[in-house]
Design a protein around this motif. Structure first.
Motif, PDB file in Angstrom:
ATOM      1  N   LEU A   4       0.841  -1.204   0.000  1.00  0.00           N
ATOM      2  CA  LEU A   4       0.000   0.000   0.000  1.00  0.00           C
ATOM      3  C   LEU A   4       0.870   1.245   0.000  1.00  0.00           C
ATOM      4  O   LEU A   4       0.612   2.204  -0.727  1.00  0.00           O
ATOM      5  CB  LEU A   4      -0.891  -0.027   1.252  1.00  0.00           C
ATOM      6  N   PHE A   5       1.946   1.186   0.802  1.00  0.00           N
ATOM      7  CA  PHE A   5       2.862   2.329   0.871  1.00  0.00           C
ATOM      8  C   PHE A   5       3.616   2.511  -0.446  1.00  0.00           C
ATOM      9  O   PHE A   5       3.911   3.630  -0.850  1.00  0.00           O
ATOM     10  CB  PHE A   5       3.873   2.153   2.018  1.00  0.00           C
ATOM     11  N   GLN A   7       2.416   1.734  -3.330  1.00  0.00           N
ATOM     12  CA  GLN A   7       1.461   2.245  -4.306  1.00  0.00           C
ATOM     13  C   GLN A   7       1.144   3.715  -4.052  1.00  0.00           C
ATOM     14  O   GLN A   7       0.993   4.501  -4.979  1.00  0.00           O
ATOM     15  CB  GLN A   7       0.178   1.420  -4.226  1.00  0.00           C
ATOM     16  N   TYR A   8       1.042   4.039  -2.743  1.00  0.00           N
ATOM     17  CA  TYR A   8       0.724   5.434  -2.375  1.00  0.00           C
ATOM     18  C   TYR A   8       1.814   5.971  -1.434  1.00  0.00           C
ATOM     19  O   TYR A   8       1.679   5.937  -0.218  1.00  0.00           O
ATOM     20  CB  TYR A   8      -0.638   5.523  -1.670  1.00  0.00           C
ATOM     21  N   TRP A  10       2.705   8.792  -0.497  1.00  0.00           N
ATOM     22  CA  TRP A  10       2.319   9.890   0.402  1.00  0.00           C
ATOM     23  C   TRP A  10       1.678   9.368   1.690  1.00  0.00           C
ATOM     24  O   TRP A  10       1.623  10.053   2.703  1.00  0.00           O
ATOM     25  CB  TRP A  10       1.361  10.861  -0.316  1.00  0.00           C
ATOM     26  N   LEU A  11       1.160   8.091   1.587  1.00  0.00           N
ATOM     27  CA  LEU A  11       0.473   7.519   2.754  1.00  0.00           C
ATOM     28  C   LEU A  11       1.449   7.334   3.929  1.00  0.00           C
ATOM     29  O   LEU A  11       1.118   7.586   5.087  1.00  0.00           O
ATOM     30  CB  LEU A  11      -0.110   6.164   2.364  1.00  0.00           C
ATOM     31  N   ASP A  12       2.665   6.926   3.591  1.00  0.00           N
ATOM     32  CA  ASP A  12       3.714   6.707   4.603  1.00  0.00           C
ATOM     33  C   ASP A  12       3.998   8.017   5.341  1.00  0.00           C
ATOM     34  O   ASP A  12       4.080   8.074   6.577  1.00  0.00           O
ATOM     35  CB  ASP A  12       4.978   6.200   3.907  1.00  0.00           C
TER      36      ASP A  12
END
Lengths: 385, 44
Positions: A4-5, A7-8, A10-12
């Motif tokens: 998930l991180f 892929q995105y 900015w999420l991290d």
């Protein structure tokens, strides 16, 4: 989660605070809350415990930018640490302020009270011995013992030189116990004195006025004598006495007022929040820190007992009896210790006013604690070899 | 006895007497100062 991180990305960035959070951080928030509570609700050394408490909060938010040590992105608490603690600047500036606040008149009028102040430094050395028995290194133990000087800046000064890793807990212990003088000293004094001893009255006869020249030369004399004995203490005692010189010289009232107010307030604020910034969970939640808190209490108990017992010994040989409680004022917690003991005397006998004697010993404690700090500073490197 | 404990004990044994010696010098020097420059009621 990893994918998930990936892929995105900015999420991290967005969740790093949540992900980095551990139970240790939450415990430290609790400790920070206790310090702020003691400052605000109980009025225990609020000028220090409030900034320390808030600094601790800032230091325990995961990935806090306030304590970042990344080159080019240094947090303000780290910048302050490098600018004022690691080079011992803040404690020295605080000493200028304290010196400007000190009135040495009662001490000059009755210099023998300095003996009680010397005896009340016993806790420093006894605690250092206990600390080595608990497994601390000699340098750490000596720095822990300095809590017994009941003098925050001296504790910070010695710790920043010889036990930087323990700076946060040592400062918190020193300032917490200083604010707890009204709780710690009375039971110790009561345990080692009789009611009759606590009711001894002390007169004020043969007290000559102190000249302005004497007041002016006193700080110079103290610097020269202690500087010759322990040159390493010159920064501490020199700044204390420089502040006092500003006060007594009579020609720089503006500088004296500045030292007593603006300088004291500003440096206290910066010192407090910077010390709080060193209280990260990793360095604070250890068994060593629990032991330091215990040893800090022991230091204060031994200081009090040392001063009181010394006065009792003097009474064995003296015709003029001394109220042994004033021996307990030999610690540096000024003017709290003097007031606590004067109050105790009044409680025992409402006509017994020993406040001036108590304050005289308490002022002497300021000088003696710095001398003791200087001796420790000189002896650590000599004995650690 | 552990060498570290010995160092702390040595520090105590050196520092406490030195402390009293320095304080005794302070007391003597302060008395001398006070005697040399006596104060008047105006100073108070």
């Amino acid at each position: 989660m990893e994918s998930l991180f990936l892929q995105y990305p900015w999420l991290d960035e967005l969740l790093m605070g949540f992900i980095g959070l551990s139970w240790k951080n939450i415990v430290m928030w609790g400790i920070s809350a206790v310090l702020i509570y003691l400052a605000v609700k109980k009025d225990y050394e609020p000028a220090l415990l409030l900034p320390i408490g808030f600094g601790a909060l800032l230091a325990n938010i995961p990935h806090s930018s306030a304590i970042s040590q990344v080159v080019g992105e240094e947090g303000f608490l780290w910048v302050l640490y490098k600018a004022g603690i690691s080079n011992e600047l803040f404690p020295v500036l605080i000493f200028i302020a304290i010196g400007a606040m000190c009135d040495f008149t009662p001490l000059i009028r009755r210099p023998s009270v300095m003996l009680f102040a010397a005896a009340a430094q016993f806790g420093i050395f006894a605690t250092a011995v206990f600390a080595t028995m608990l497994g601390f290194s000699f340098e750490q133990a000596a720095s822990i013992g300095i809590i017994g000087a009941a003098d925050g800046p001296t504790t910070i000064y010695v710790a920043s030189r010889f036990a930087q890793d323990l700076l946060g807990p040592l400062s918190v212990a020193a300032y917490s116990y200083m604010s707890l003088v009204p709780v710690i000293q009375p039971p110790v004094i009561k345990a080692i004195t009789t009611k009759a001893e606590r009711r001894i009255k002390m007169g004020y006869e043969n007290e000559e006025p102190v000249s302005k020249t004497t007041l002016f030369l006193f700080p110079v004399m103290v610097v020269i004598i202690s500087g010759i004995v322990a040159p390493i203490s010159v920064a501490l005692i020199g700044s204390l006495m420089f502040g006092n010189l500003l006060r007594v010289c009579g020609v720089v009232d503006n500088l004296s007022n500045c030292a007593q107010n603006e300088l004291a307030n500003l440096v206290t604020l910066l010192l407090g929040i910077t010390i709080g910034g060193t209280m990260s969970a990793e360095s604070f939640l250890t068994s060593q820190v629990a032991m330091i808190m215990l040893l800090g209490a022991i230091a204060f108990v031994f200081d009090t007992a040392g001063g009181v017992l010394f006065a009792k010994i003097l009474n064995l040989f003296s015709k003029k009896k001394i109220n042994p409680m004033i021996g307990a004022c030999g610690i540096s917690a000024f003017p709290m210790s003097g007031r606590v003991i004067a109050k105790m005397a009044l409680k025992e006998d409402p006509s017994n006013f020993i406040i001036q004697h108590a304050i005289g010993v308490n002022v002497a404690g300021q000088v003696a604690s710095v001398v003791a700090g200087g001796l420790v500073l000189a002896l650590i490197p000599a004995l650690a070899k | 006895m552990d060498a570290t404990v010995m160092k702390a004990l040595t520090m105590m044994l050196i520092a406490l007497p030195t402390m009293f010696f320095v304080i005794a010098v302070f007391i003597a020097a302060t008395k001398l100062l006070h005697k040399t420059f006596p104060g008047s009621q105006e100073d108070e």
